[in-house]
Motif scaffolding. Structure first.
Motif, short mmCIF file in Angstrom:
data_model
loop_
_atom_site.label_atom_id
_atom_site.label_comp_id
_atom_site.label_asym_id
_atom_site.label_seq_id
_atom_site.Cartn_x
_atom_site.Cartn_y
_atom_site.Cartn_z
N THR A 183 0.85 -1.18 0.00
CA THR A 183 0.00 0.00 0.00
C THR A 183 0.89 1.24 0.00
OG1 THR A 183 -0.05 0.19 2.41
CG2 THR A 183 -1.76 -1.20 1.37
N LEU A 184 0.30 2.38 -0.32
CA LEU A 184 1.06 3.62 -0.26
C LEU A 184 1.55 3.89 1.16
CD1 LEU A 184 -0.70 6.22 -2.59
CD2 LEU A 184 1.39 4.92 -3.00
N SER A 185 0.77 3.50 2.16
CA SER A 185 1.19 3.69 3.56
C SER A 185 2.45 2.90 3.86
CB SER A 185 0.07 3.27 4.51
OG SER A 185 -1.04 4.11 4.38
N GLN A 186 2.51 1.66 3.40
CA GLN A 186 3.71 0.84 3.64
C GLN A 186 4.92 1.43 2.92
OE1 GLN A 186 1.88 -2.73 2.13
NE2 GLN A 186 1.83 -3.67 4.16
N ILE A 187 4.70 1.90 1.71
CA ILE A 187 5.80 2.49 0.93
C ILE A 187 6.27 3.78 1.60
CG2 ILE A 187 6.42 3.47 -1.31
CD1 ILE A 187 4.27 1.45 -2.50
N ALA A 188 5.32 4.59 2.11
CA ALA A 188 5.68 5.82 2.81
C ALA A 188 6.49 5.51 4.07
CB ALA A 188 4.43 6.61 3.16
N ALA A 189 6.09 4.50 4.80
CA ALA A 189 6.84 4.12 6.00
C ALA A 189 8.27 3.73 5.65
CB ALA A 189 6.13 2.97 6.73
N GLN A 190 8.42 3.01 4.55
CA GLN A 190 9.75 2.54 4.12
C GLN A 190 10.65 3.70 3.70
OE1 GLN A 190 9.63 -0.38 0.97
NE2 GLN A 190 11.79 -0.12 0.49
N TYR A 191 10.14 4.63 2.90
CA TYR A 191 10.98 5.69 2.33
C TYR A 191 10.93 7.00 3.10
CZ TYR A 191 11.64 2.83 -1.83
OH TYR A 191 11.98 1.83 -2.69
#
Length: 171
Positions: free
Chosen positions: A128-136
């Motif tokens: 999800t975009l949330s997971q990607i945001a957390a990563q980067y």
């Protein structure tokens, strides 16, 4: 010169099927050599790429596209800024049938310095975009920043797909 790889079989289909291309009127005579027919198909695909960019509002008179090998888009010229250049790369790479996007010249930032290399992420199944945001970006709640950085290619933060490449905002 820089090259980015994309998932060739993922993305928006803008070229039509092989059957549709065969039925389309040819600019080359029927007896023309295979190279002329291939040039006609390449011209048709480049026109489709340009139309897609225009539909997204990502056109620039100083940017020119060529297609090499049927799956590599070469961008020549200068985009108005780094953000626009990154959006051009992502928009072209997220087209079904495109495996590589290449810049003919190294991008230059304002003032003539070398531009920072863009950061892209290829979506994996279930992300999800949330997971990607957390990563980067360090926090899941910063997903709207990634969504905004990928407009107009994204129209809904819940509509991302495996194989899609997203632009990750820097700074």
């Amino acid at each position: 010169m820089a090259i980015w790889d994309f998932v060739k079989d993922a993305g928006k289909s803008i070229f039509g099927s092989e059957a549709q291309a065969a039925e389309a009127p040819k600019t080359a005579p029927a007896a023309a050599p295979a190279a002329a027919a291939q040039d006609s198909d390449t011209d048709r695909k480049v026109a489709a790429l340009k139309k897609e960019l225009a539909d997204l509002g990502l056109t620039a008179k100083d940017v020119h596209l060529t297609l090499r090998g049927g799956d590599t888009v070469i961008i020549k010229g200068q985009a108005r800024d780094q953000e626009t250049l990154e959006k051009l790369i992502v928009a072209l790479g997220n087209i079904k049938g495109i495996a590589h996007v290449e810049l003919a010249e190294a991008p230059v930032a304002a003032g003539g310095a070398a531009a920072k290399p863009p950061v892209f992420h290829t979506v994996k199944k279930g992300e999800t975009l949330s997971q990607i945001a957390a990563q980067y970006l360090g926090k899941a709640g910063r997903y709207p920043e990634i969504f905004e950085a990928n407009k107009p290619m994204l129209t809904d933060p819940d509509k991302i797909y495996p194989g899609q490449t997203l632009r990750i905002p820097q700074g």
